[in-house]
Design a protein around this motif. Sequence first.
Motif, PDB file in Angstrom:
ATOM      1  N   THR A 115     -62.297  63.994  -6.781  1.00 36.21           N
ATOM      2  CA  THR A 115     -61.734  63.582  -8.064  1.00 36.21           C
ATOM      3  C   THR A 115     -62.598  62.479  -8.672  1.00 36.21           C
ATOM      4  OG1 THR A 115     -59.496  64.037  -7.254  1.00 36.21           O
ATOM      5  CG2 THR A 115     -59.680  62.657  -9.223  1.00 36.21           C
ATOM      6  N   ILE A 116     -62.847  62.582  -9.985  1.00 37.03           N
ATOM      7  CA  ILE A 116     -63.518  61.517 -10.738  1.00 37.03           C
ATOM      8  C   ILE A 116     -62.513  60.963 -11.740  1.00 37.03           C
ATOM      9  CG2 ILE A 116     -65.362  60.932 -12.360  1.00 37.03           C
ATOM     10  CD1 ILE A 116     -67.050  63.101 -11.187  1.00 37.03           C
ATOM     11  N   VAL A 117     -62.420  59.631 -11.797  1.00 32.80           N
ATOM     12  CA  VAL A 117     -61.522  58.990 -12.761  1.00 32.80           C
ATOM     13  C   VAL A 117     -62.287  57.884 -13.483  1.00 32.80           C
ATOM     14  CG1 VAL A 117     -59.389  59.500 -11.505  1.00 32.80           C
ATOM     15  CG2 VAL A 117     -60.669  57.418 -10.967  1.00 32.80           C
ATOM     16  N   ASP A 118     -61.747  57.472 -14.616  1.00 36.18           N
ATOM     17  CA  ASP A 118     -62.334  56.403 -15.419  1.00 36.18           C
ATOM     18  C   ASP A 118     -61.294  55.294 -15.547  1.00 36.18           C
ATOM     19  OD1 ASP A 118     -63.404  54.711 -17.324  1.00 36.18           O
ATOM     20  OD2 ASP A 118     -63.733  56.261 -18.842  1.00 36.18           O
ATOM     21  N   ASN A 119     -61.597  54.098 -15.036  1.00 36.76           N
ATOM     22  CA  ASN A 119     -60.578  53.040 -15.048  1.00 36.76           C
ATOM     23  C   ASN A 119     -60.261  52.510 -16.447  1.00 36.76           C
ATOM     24  OD1 ASN A 119     -62.803  51.348 -15.528  1.00 36.76           O
ATOM     25  ND2 ASN A 119     -62.766  50.452 -13.466  1.00 36.76           N
ATOM     26  N   TYR A 120     -61.017  52.918 -17.451  1.00 43.93           N
ATOM     27  CA  TYR A 120     -60.664  52.551 -18.820  1.00 43.93           C
ATOM     28  C   TYR A 120     -59.284  53.110 -19.178  1.00 43.93           C
ATOM     29  CZ  TYR A 120     -60.909  51.966 -23.894  1.00 43.93           C
ATOM     30  OH  TYR A 120     -60.646  51.602 -25.189  1.00 43.93           O
ATOM     31  N   GLU A 121     -58.923  54.242 -18.571  1.00 49.03           N
ATOM     32  CA  GLU A 121     -57.657  54.905 -18.879  1.00 49.03           C
ATOM     33  C   GLU A 121     -56.459  54.010 -18.587  1.00 49.03           C
ATOM     34  OE1 GLU A 121     -57.460  58.632 -16.892  1.00 49.03           O
ATOM     35  OE2 GLU A 121     -59.331  59.394 -17.776  1.00 49.03           O
ATOM     36  N   TRP A 122     -56.525  53.207 -17.536  1.00 50.00           N
ATOM     37  CA  TRP A 122     -55.361  52.328 -17.249  1.00 50.00           C
ATOM     38  C   TRP A 122     -55.626  50.866 -17.613  1.00 50.00           C
ATOM     39  CZ3 TRP A 122     -57.756  55.186 -13.309  1.00 50.00           C
ATOM     40  CH2 TRP A 122     -58.540  54.469 -12.398  1.00 50.00           C
ATOM     41  N   LEU A 123     -56.858  50.396 -17.457  1.00 51.79           N
ATOM     42  CA  LEU A 123     -57.115  48.996 -17.797  1.00 51.79           C
ATOM     43  C   LEU A 123     -56.943  48.729 -19.290  1.00 51.79           C
ATOM     44  CD1 LEU A 123     -60.230  48.166 -15.562  1.00 51.79           C
ATOM     45  CD2 LEU A 123     -57.825  47.655 -15.118  1.00 51.79           C
ATOM     46  N   SER A 124     -57.251  49.719 -20.107  1.00 49.12           N
ATOM     47  CA  SER A 124     -57.155  49.527 -21.553  1.00 49.12           C
ATOM     48  C   SER A 124     -55.713  49.498 -22.042  1.00 49.12           C
ATOM     49  CB  SER A 124     -57.910  50.649 -22.284  1.00 49.12           C
ATOM     50  OG  SER A 124     -57.327  51.909 -22.004  1.00 49.12           O
ATOM     51  N   HIS A 175     -53.835  50.779  -8.596  1.00 44.65           N
ATOM     52  CA  HIS A 175     -53.531  51.963  -9.405  1.00 44.65           C
ATOM     53  C   HIS A 175     -53.772  53.242  -8.600  1.00 44.65           C
ATOM     54  CE1 HIS A 175     -53.267  54.417 -13.109  1.00 44.65           C
ATOM     55  NE2 HIS A 175     -54.188  55.154 -12.498  1.00 44.65           N
ATOM     56  N   LEU A 176     -54.914  53.313  -7.914  1.00 48.07           N
ATOM     57  CA  LEU A 176     -55.232  54.524  -7.149  1.00 48.07           C
ATOM     58  C   LEU A 176     -54.307  54.663  -5.938  1.00 48.07           C
ATOM     59  CD1 LEU A 176     -59.142  54.534  -7.248  1.00 48.07           C
ATOM     60  CD2 LEU A 176     -57.553  55.829  -8.670  1.00 48.07           C
ATOM     61  N   TYR A 177     -53.876  53.559  -5.364  1.00 53.69           N
ATOM     62  CA  TYR A 177     -52.915  53.606  -4.261  1.00 53.69           C
ATOM     63  C   TYR A 177     -51.602  54.217  -4.734  1.00 53.69           C
ATOM     64  CZ  TYR A 177     -49.846  51.927  -0.512  1.00 53.69           C
ATOM     65  OH  TYR A 177     -48.931  51.858   0.517  1.00 53.69           O
ATOM     66  N   ARG A 178     -51.177  53.791  -5.923  1.00 54.14           N
ATOM     67  CA  ARG A 178     -49.892  54.273  -6.442  1.00 54.14           C
ATOM     68  C   ARG A 178     -49.955  55.705  -6.967  1.00 54.14           C
ATOM     69  NH1 ARG A 178     -48.120  48.966 -10.082  1.00 54.14           N
ATOM     70  NH2 ARG A 178     -47.088  47.792  -8.405  1.00 54.14           N
ATOM     71  N   HIS A 179     -51.041  56.053  -7.629  1.00 50.50           N
ATOM     72  CA  HIS A 179     -51.087  57.325  -8.361  1.00 50.50           C
ATOM     73  C   HIS A 179     -51.941  58.414  -7.693  1.00 50.50           C
ATOM     74  CE1 HIS A 179     -49.052  55.565 -11.866  1.00 50.50           C
ATOM     75  NE2 HIS A 179     -49.788  54.492 -11.630  1.00 50.50           N
ATOM     76  N   ASN A 180     -52.858  58.031  -6.797  1.00 45.38           N
ATOM     77  CA  ASN A 180     -53.728  59.017  -6.151  1.00 45.38           C
ATOM     78  C   ASN A 180     -53.647  58.948  -4.628  1.00 45.38           C
ATOM     79  OD1 ASN A 180     -55.043  58.164  -8.877  1.00 45.38           O
ATOM     80  ND2 ASN A 180     -55.987  60.141  -8.435  1.00 45.38           N
ATOM     81  N   ASP A 181     -52.692  58.166  -4.109  1.00 42.45           N
ATOM     82  CA  ASP A 181     -52.506  58.031  -2.659  1.00 42.45           C
ATOM     83  C   ASP A 181     -53.775  57.553  -1.964  1.00 42.45           C
ATOM     84  OD1 ASP A 181     -50.963  58.085  -0.350  1.00 42.45           O
ATOM     85  OD2 ASP A 181     -51.593  60.124   0.162  1.00 42.45           O
ATOM     86  N   VAL A 182     -54.588  56.733  -2.658  1.00 40.21           N
ATOM     87  CA  VAL A 182     -55.825  56.198  -2.077  1.00 40.21           C
ATOM     88  C   VAL A 182     -55.482  55.032  -1.156  1.00 40.21           C
ATOM     89  CG1 VAL A 182     -57.926  54.900  -2.600  1.00 40.21           C
ATOM     90  CG2 VAL A 182     -57.361  56.956  -3.912  1.00 40.21           C
ATOM     91  N   GLN A 183     -55.985  55.084   0.090  1.00 36.86           N
ATOM     92  CA  GLN A 183     -55.670  54.041   1.068  1.00 36.86           C
ATOM     93  C   GLN A 183     -56.907  53.314   1.596  1.00 36.86           C
ATOM     94  OE1 GLN A 183     -52.913  56.970   3.266  1.00 36.86           O
ATOM     95  NE2 GLN A 183     -52.007  54.973   3.740  1.00 36.86           N
ATOM     96  N   LEU A 184     -58.080  53.722   1.146  1.00 35.83           N
ATOM     97  CA  LEU A 184     -59.305  53.084   1.633  1.00 35.83           C
ATOM     98  C   LEU A 184     -60.289  52.916   0.479  1.00 35.83           C
ATOM     99  CD1 LEU A 184     -61.346  52.166   3.855  1.00 35.83           C
ATOM    100  CD2 LEU A 184     -61.929  54.602   4.145  1.00 35.83           C
ATOM    101  N   GLU A 185     -60.878  51.724   0.378  1.00 31.36           N
ATOM    102  CA  GLU A 185     -61.968  51.487  -0.579  1.00 31.36           C
ATOM    103  C   GLU A 185     -63.250  51.209   0.202  1.00 31.36           C
ATOM    104  OE1 GLU A 185     -63.423  48.604  -4.275  1.00 31.36           O
ATOM    105  OE2 GLU A 185     -61.442  48.283  -3.374  1.00 31.36           O
ATOM    106  N   ILE A 186     -64.335  51.833  -0.261  1.00 31.24           N
ATOM    107  CA  ILE A 186     -65.658  51.675   0.341  1.00 31.24           C
ATOM    108  C   ILE A 186     -66.581  50.996  -0.652  1.00 31.24           C
ATOM    109  CG2 ILE A 186     -67.726  52.972   1.037  1.00 31.24           C
ATOM    110  CD1 ILE A 186     -66.012  54.950   2.406  1.00 31.24           C
TER     111      ILE A 186
END
Length: 416
Positions: A115-124, A175-186
Motif C-alpha cells: 500500500t502507498i499512502v500520502d500523509n497530506y490526506e490526514w495532516l491537511s 494514523h496508520l496504527y488506527r486505520h491500516n493496522d500498522v504496528q512497526l515503523e522502519i
Amino acid sequence: MNIVDELKWRGALNQVTDEEGLKALTEEKQISLYCGTDPTGDSLHIGHLIPFMMLKRFQLAGHHPVIIIGGGTGAIGDPSGRKTERTLQTESQLEHNKKALTAQMVKLFGTENFTIVDNYEWLSQFTMIDFLRDFGKLFNINTMLNKEVVASRLASGISFTEFTYQILQAVDFLHLYRHNDVQLEIGGSDQWGNITAGIDLIHRTEGTDAKAYGLTIPLMLKADGTKFGKTAGGAVWLDEKKTSPYEFYQFWLNQDDRDVVKYLKYFTFLSHEEIDDLAEKVANEPWKREAQKRLAAEVTTFVHGEAATQQAIKISQLLFSGNVQDLSVDEVEQAFAGTPSVTVSANEANIIDWLVDTKIEPSKRQAREDVKNGAIRINGAKVTDESATINPADHFDGKYVIVRRGKKNYTLAKVD
C-alpha cells in the motif's frame, strides 16, 4: 528463520524498541509495517534504498508493507541528518516528485500486498487548534529538545516548523496504527527519535498495552570509513535517466572486496548458503570478482529489471573486449555517458586532420605517430593508415564516433 533473526544475520538491525516482542508478534501474525519518504526530489538514490530493502524482506516473508510518500511532511522538511534548514518546495514540485516516487515504489514492490499512502490526506485536515489541543499537549518540550535530531541543531538554530516535524511523523504512525493496522515503523538510524516519538504517542492515546514497535537500520559505511552511496560523480540514483542501468551496474561491480559480502547481505535476497559460498570465493579467488558480479546483477535486476541487467553485462563485456562496434545507439549513450566528448561535423575527413581538429591529438606529428603505432581505434577498428578517412555516418546511425587512444582513453564524438 524469523524475519527479525534474518535481519540480524544480515547486519541490518541497529536499534529495536522491543526485539523479543516484535519477534513474537511476527511469529503470531502477518503484520503491517511502514517506512516513509518525503518527496524532496523526483528519485530515490541508493542511500534511500537501504530501509526499503528491509521493507521488501518483510513483504517476501508475507508481511504487508505500507509506504508513506510524505506530501504533508515534505511541505515542512525533515531536520534529520541536516545542519541547515531545508528550502521549502512549491506545490507543483511536490506533486511532480510524489508521482515520480510513487512510480519507483510500484516498480520495487509491485501492486500485490503493498500500500502507498500520502500523509497530506490526514495532516491537511487538522486546524491549528486541533493540532495543538489533540497532539501538542501530548509532547513534552524537554523531551523533544533532547532528541538527537533536535539537539544536534540547537547550536546552529532550528525553526519552529522543523521542530514540529517529529510530532507530524508521530501522528503518521498513530494514523496508520488506527486505520491500516500498522504496528512497526522502519527507518534509518537518524530516525530513531522520530520513531520512538510515534510509539510514545500511540501508548498515550491507545493505551500502554498497544503493540507498536520501531526498528532502525545501521548507518552504512564503507571499509575505508566513508559514507556508502557517494561517488566522485555524485549520488547513484534509481531513476535510469539520472543514472543509467549500465552506470548503476558498474557501481556495484566496482565494490571493494572488504565490502562486497556485507552488501550481498544488505542488498540481495540470496540465501545464507549462496552468500557464504560467495564469501569463500572472495577469500580464495578475489581476482575473479564473482561476488561483485553477482551483487551487481542482483541489485540491478531488482531496481531496473532483468533486460536492463543483461544489457549492462553486454556493454561491460564489449567495452572490456574493445568490440564497441557491436553496441547499439542506446548502449553507446549508456556506456559513454561520463566519457569526455567532442562535437564533430558529419563530413568525411582524413584521420590525421580529424584527430587534430577534434583535439583528441595535440598535433599532427603526435597523430601520425599514434596511428602508425596502432594506438588509435575508430569504432573498435584499429587504424594504421595515415591516409585513411573517417566517415561519421558509418556507425551508430551516424550519431556517434567512438575513439580509443591507447588502452583506456576513450572519447565520444557526437555528430552535429
